[in-house]
Design an enzyme around this catalytic site. Structure first.
Site, PDB file in Angstrom:
ATOM      1  N   GLY A  44       1.104  -1.834  -0.105  1.00 36.88           N
ATOM      2  CA  GLY A  44      -0.038   0.275   0.042  1.00 36.88           C
ATOM      3  C   GLY A  44       1.239   0.902   0.188  1.00 36.88           C
ATOM      4  N   CYS A  45       1.908   1.067   0.270  1.00 36.56           N
ATOM      5  CA  CYS A  45       2.857   2.244   0.737  1.00 36.56           C
ATOM      6  C   CYS A  45       3.748   2.730  -0.538  1.00 36.56           C
ATOM      7  CB  CYS A  45       3.390   2.287   2.660  1.00 36.56           C
ATOM      8  SG  CYS A  45       2.890   2.133   3.811  1.00 36.56           S
ATOM      9  N   THR A  46       3.621   1.478  -1.107  1.00 37.14           N
ATOM     10  CA  THR A  46       4.609   1.632  -2.322  1.00 37.14           C
ATOM     11  C   THR A  46       3.832   2.384  -3.420  1.00 37.14           C
ATOM     12  OG1 THR A  46       5.779   0.425  -2.053  1.00 37.14           O
ATOM     13  CG2 THR A  46       5.880   0.330  -4.300  1.00 37.14           C
ATOM     14  N   ALA A  49       3.158   5.928  -2.998  1.00 40.95           N
ATOM     15  CA  ALA A  49       4.394   6.795  -2.956  1.00 40.95           C
ATOM     16  C   ALA A  49       4.670   6.953  -4.647  1.00 40.95           C
ATOM     17  CB  ALA A  49       5.813   6.170  -2.704  1.00 40.95           C
TER      18      ALA A  49
END
Length: 154
Positions: A44-46, A49
């Site tokens: 999710g963070c990738t 970003a």
């Protein structure tokens, strides 16, 4: 709990390049999209970003800087930035002090740091807050829409 219309708390943190980022230095210059995320290089963070990366020029055109914050250290941020060619700063909030100042709640039964995005105008006033663990790329779309509305009223 911080709300829209509140003055954004100032902070100073190190970037992946060892420079210092201070929110107050942006006042009068540009808006800031400040996004708190759980951890470098997770799915999710990738996605979040990389979505900010892919639309970074749009944010710049709207007079905003994108800034990501997690409790990962500078070395982790540096690897994440290089791997995904992120053009914006990631800040290491190792002790979680900035996260606490922004009252970012924990998620998933308190097991993970939360995912919250703040749009802060050039006067340092919070114009938008979005809290969602599941809609990682929604943070990007919503922040951009808020900045577009701010640009229309300026």
């Amino acid at each position: 709990m911080l709300q829209v219309g509140d003055q954004a708390p100032d902070f100073t943190l190190k970037t992946t390049t060892g420079d210092t980022f201070r929110l107050a230095d942006q006042r009068g210059q540009r808006s800031v999209v400040l996004y708190f995320y759980p951890k470098d290089d997770t799915p999710g963070c990738t996605a979040q970003a990389c979505s900010f990366r892919d639309q970074y020029e749009d944010f710049q055109d709207l007079g905003a800087e994108v800034v990501g914050i997690s409790s990962d250290d500078e070395q982790s941020h540096q690897k994440f930035t290089e791997k995904h060619r992120l053009p914006f700063p990631l800040l290491a909030d190792a002790g979680g002090q900035v996260r606490k100042r922004y009252e970012v709640p924990r998620a998933l039964l308190g097991l993970l740091p939360g995912r919250v995005t703040f749009v802060i105008d050039k006067n340092g006033v919070i114009q938008y807050i979005f809290n969602s663990m599941s809609g990682a790329t929604d943070h990007v779309r919503n922040a951009k829409q808020v900045l577009e509305k701010l640009a229309q009223t300026a």
